[in-house]
Design a protein around this motif. Structure first.
Motif, PDB file in Angstrom:
ATOM      1  N   ARG A  87       0.806  -1.223   0.000  1.00  0.00           N
ATOM      2  CA  ARG A  87       0.000   0.000   0.000  1.00  0.00           C
ATOM      3  C   ARG A  87       0.841   1.277   0.000  1.00  0.00           C
ATOM      4  O   ARG A  87       0.300   2.368  -0.149  1.00  0.00           O
ATOM      5  N   LEU A  88       2.154   1.150   0.201  1.00  0.00           N
ATOM      6  CA  LEU A  88       3.000   2.332   0.324  1.00  0.00           C
ATOM      7  C   LEU A  88       2.900   3.212  -0.929  1.00  0.00           C
ATOM      8  O   LEU A  88       3.170   2.753  -2.042  1.00  0.00           O
ATOM      9  N   GLY A  89       2.505   4.453  -0.726  1.00  0.00           N
ATOM     10  CA  GLY A  89       2.438   5.400  -1.824  1.00  0.00           C
ATOM     11  C   GLY A  89       1.269   5.218  -2.768  1.00  0.00           C
ATOM     12  O   GLY A  89       1.132   5.974  -3.742  1.00  0.00           O
ATOM     13  N   VAL A  90       0.402   4.248  -2.510  1.00  0.00           N
ATOM     14  CA  VAL A  90      -0.736   3.977  -3.394  1.00  0.00           C
ATOM     15  C   VAL A  90      -1.993   4.639  -2.819  1.00  0.00           C
ATOM     16  O   VAL A  90      -2.318   4.452  -1.645  1.00  0.00           O
ATOM     17  N   VAL A  91      -2.687   5.410  -3.640  1.00  0.00           N
ATOM     18  CA  VAL A  91      -3.934   6.048  -3.213  1.00  0.00           C
ATOM     19  C   VAL A  91      -5.049   5.585  -4.142  1.00  0.00           C
ATOM     20  O   VAL A  91      -4.978   5.780  -5.357  1.00  0.00           O
ATOM     21  N   ARG A  92      -6.064   4.946  -3.566  1.00  0.00           N
ATOM     22  CA  ARG A  92      -7.244   4.536  -4.330  1.00  0.00           C
ATOM     23  C   ARG A  92      -8.450   5.281  -3.779  1.00  0.00           C
ATOM     24  O   ARG A  92      -8.766   5.159  -2.593  1.00  0.00           O
ATOM     25  N   ASN A  93      -9.126   6.012  -4.625  1.00  0.00           N
ATOM     26  CA  ASN A  93     -10.331   6.715  -4.212  1.00  0.00           C
ATOM     27  C   ASN A  93     -11.551   6.102  -4.880  1.00  0.00           C
ATOM     28  O   ASN A  93     -11.470   5.579  -5.996  1.00  0.00           O
ATOM     29  N   ALA A  94     -12.667   6.161  -4.182  1.00  0.00           N
ATOM     30  CA  ALA A  94     -13.914   5.580  -4.691  1.00  0.00           C
ATOM     31  C   ALA A  94     -15.044   6.582  -4.521  1.00  0.00           C
ATOM     32  O   ALA A  94     -15.034   7.415  -3.606  1.00  0.00           O
ATOM     33  N   SER A  95     -16.023   6.488  -5.395  1.00  0.00           N
ATOM     34  CA  SER A  95     -17.153   7.416  -5.388  1.00  0.00           C
ATOM     35  C   SER A  95     -18.348   6.836  -4.630  1.00  0.00           C
ATOM     36  O   SER A  95     -18.685   5.665  -4.805  1.00  0.00           O
ATOM     37  N   ASN A  96     -18.981   7.669  -3.806  1.00  0.00           N
ATOM     38  CA  ASN A  96     -20.215   7.251  -3.133  1.00  0.00           C
ATOM     39  C   ASN A  96     -21.445   7.863  -3.784  1.00  0.00           C
ATOM     40  O   ASN A  96     -22.550   7.815  -3.234  1.00  0.00           O
ATOM     41  N   ALA A  97     -21.275   8.432  -4.986  1.00  0.00           N
ATOM     42  CA  ALA A  97     -22.366   9.168  -5.634  1.00  0.00           C
ATOM     43  C   ALA A  97     -23.593   8.295  -5.864  1.00  0.00           C
ATOM     44  O   ALA A  97     -24.739   8.767  -5.746  1.00  0.00           O
ATOM     45  N   LYS A  98     -23.397   7.030  -6.190  1.00  0.00           N
ATOM     46  CA  LYS A  98     -24.543   6.170  -6.479  1.00  0.00           C
ATOM     47  C   LYS A  98     -25.358   5.886  -5.221  1.00  0.00           C
ATOM     48  O   LYS A  98     -26.592   5.983  -5.231  1.00  0.00           O
ATOM     49  N   ALA A  99     -24.684   5.540  -4.121  1.00  0.00           N
ATOM     50  CA  ALA A  99     -25.400   5.271  -2.869  1.00  0.00           C
ATOM     51  C   ALA A  99     -26.105   6.516  -2.364  1.00  0.00           C
ATOM     52  O   ALA A  99     -27.244   6.457  -1.884  1.00  0.00           O
ATOM     53  N   VAL A 100     -25.445   7.667  -2.483  1.00  0.00           N
ATOM     54  CA  VAL A 100     -26.036   8.925  -2.025  1.00  0.00           C
ATOM     55  C   VAL A 100     -27.217   9.315  -2.907  1.00  0.00           C
ATOM     56  O   VAL A 100     -28.302   9.659  -2.419  1.00  0.00           O
ATOM     57  N   GLY A 101     -27.027   9.236  -4.216  1.00  0.00           N
ATOM     58  CA  GLY A 101     -28.059   9.702  -5.136  1.00  0.00           C
ATOM     59  C   GLY A 101     -29.237   8.763  -5.273  1.00  0.00           C
ATOM     60  O   GLY A 101     -30.395   9.202  -5.355  1.00  0.00           O
ATOM     61  N   THR A 102     -28.971   7.453  -5.263  1.00  0.00           N
ATOM     62  CA  THR A 102     -30.039   6.473  -5.480  1.00  0.00           C
ATOM     63  C   THR A 102     -30.784   6.129  -4.201  1.00  0.00           C
ATOM     64  O   THR A 102     -32.016   5.994  -4.203  1.00  0.00           O
ATOM     65  N   LEU A 103     -30.043   5.995  -3.102  1.00  0.00           N
ATOM     66  CA  LEU A 103     -30.656   5.506  -1.858  1.00  0.00           C
ATOM     67  C   LEU A 103     -30.745   6.573  -0.766  1.00  0.00           C
ATOM     68  O   LEU A 103     -31.221   6.277   0.333  1.00  0.00           O
ATOM     69  N   GLY A 104     -30.289   7.792  -1.048  1.00  0.00           N
ATOM     70  CA  GLY A 104     -30.361   8.844  -0.040  1.00  0.00           C
ATOM     71  C   GLY A 104     -29.439   8.626   1.136  1.00  0.00           C
ATOM     72  O   GLY A 104     -29.668   9.139   2.234  1.00  0.00           O
ATOM     73  N   TRP A 105     -28.371   7.900   0.922  1.00  0.00           N
ATOM     74  CA  TRP A 105     -27.415   7.545   1.982  1.00  0.00           C
ATOM     75  C   TRP A 105     -26.588   8.752   2.378  1.00  0.00           C
ATOM     76  O   TRP A 105     -26.182   9.537   1.512  1.00  0.00           O
ATOM     77  N   GLU A 106     -26.329   8.936   3.665  1.00  0.00           N
ATOM     78  CA  GLU A 106     -25.556  10.074   4.148  1.00  0.00           C
ATOM     79  C   GLU A 106     -24.500   9.594   5.143  1.00  0.00           C
ATOM     80  O   GLU A 106     -24.768   9.487   6.339  1.00  0.00           O
TER      81      GLU A 106
END
Length: 340
Positions: free
Chosen positions: A300-319
């Motif tokens: 994991r050293l120096g590795v950055v993985r980002n993920a989007s929560n747009a689907k859960a927030v937009g579809t299911l109203g998740w906060e």
């Protein structure tokens, strides 16, 4: 809200216990599985710590490796949250020790659910099934991405990808009227309800307890266990969730240095053991030869993985709640259990 019976597999686990709490608080009746009945004490202890010592929960034995018990566990249930999955502290010598029970266990749960007339299964997969085995990238991962099991991604990561693929294939070929939704969490933190700690929580514990000589240059996206449980319940009942997968992530990845800084500020004197020195990568690699817990950090050293929560927030109203609050709540729960 509903009074239907919901099966939660793996009720003695970190996420499973929080799913039980989320369902009980919403008025559902709950049945849960444990690998053997001697694990039921862990479920009751978790419920007591959550303030639900008087809750009624039906606990039954069912092991992912065997057929016995699964049809009885699913009988009479309207929904199933399948959170159980093998997650050993150390990588097995044979990757099939993880892959087979993860994949075949998911298929056993789906088959039993179909036979019992369950409406929908929500499968706990992982970001491990989404963001690994790819070339380095600056863009966020989404639910359209899949990890590459042909790459050198490790047994656990491969097991999650293959198990989720097998679940979707089952639904497509043999699911009948059974619906499937999938939740893919990143590293889960938040208040613990028992002494068995996940890898992510152990990382926070080491930060707090003086168990780290310094801060490795690693970053990881995180999410609160209570929010992951909430997303499971939303995916269970929302019509829009059928046939969909949802990334559970609070926001951009956090470095260990950022986590340590927030905890020092928010905990004050109680965070006095948190390291401040950032370790060079070469030192972490060298130390990992002699310190086994560091070995899992090296890739994991120096590795950055980002993920989007747009689907859960937009579809299911998740906060999802702020990571800062989740880190502090993790720390307070570890203090309460005397684990620091």
């Amino acid at each position: 809200m509903g009074d239907e019976l919901v099966l939660v597999t793996g009720g003695s686990g970190f996420l499973g216990a929080h799913c039980i709490v989320a369902l009980l608080e919403r008025g559902y009746r709950v049945r849960t599985t444990v690998r053997s009945m001697d694990r039921q004490v862990e479920v009751w202890a978790a419920l007591e710590m959550a303030g639900l010592a008087d809750a009624e929960v039906d606990i039954v034995a069912a092991d992912l490796r065997f057929d016995a018990g699964w049809e009885a566990a699913a009988a009479g249930c309207g929904y199933v949250l399948h959170t159980a999955s093998p997650f050993p502290a150390n990588a097995p010598k044979d990757e099939n020790e993880l892959i087979v029970p993860a994949r075949d266990g998911a298929l056993r749960v789906l088959s039993a659910s179909r036979a019992a007339g369950v409406k929908r299964v929500v499968l706990t997969s992982s970001f491990a099934a989404v963001g690994y085995g790819h070339p380095s990238r600056d863009t966020e991962f989404t639910e359209a991405d899949w990890s590459n099991p042909q790459a050198d991604i490790g047994a656990y990561t491969k097991s999650k990808a293959l198990a989720e693929r097998a679940a979707w294939d089952f639904i497509a070929a043999d699911g009948g009227t059974l619906e499937l939704a999938v939740v893919n969490p990143v590293a889960i933190i938040g208040p613990v309800l028992g002494p068995k700690l996940s890898t992510s929580i152990e990382l926070v514990r080491r930060l707090l307890s003086g168990g780290m000589p310094g801060l490795a240059k690693i970053s990881l996206p995180v999410v609160d266990v209570r929010d992951v449980a909430d997303l499971h319940v939303r995916a269970m009942v929302d019509p829009a969730a059928a046939g969909e997968r949802f990334l559970a992530v609070a926001g951009p990845a956090w470095s260990l240095e950022q986590m340590a800084g927030i905890l020092r500020v928010r905990l004050g004197n109680e965070g006095s053991k948190i390291p401040t020195r950032v370790l060079p990568n070469w030192l972490v690699r060298a130390a990992a030869v002699f310190v086994p817990p560091l070995r899992q950090l090296v890739p994991r050293l120096g590795v950055v993985r980002n993920a989007s929560n747009a689907k859960a927030v937009g579809t299911l109203g998740w906060e999802p709640r702020p990571v800062e609050d989740s880190l502090v709540d993790t720390a307070r729960s570890l203090q309460k259990l005397g684990m620091l």
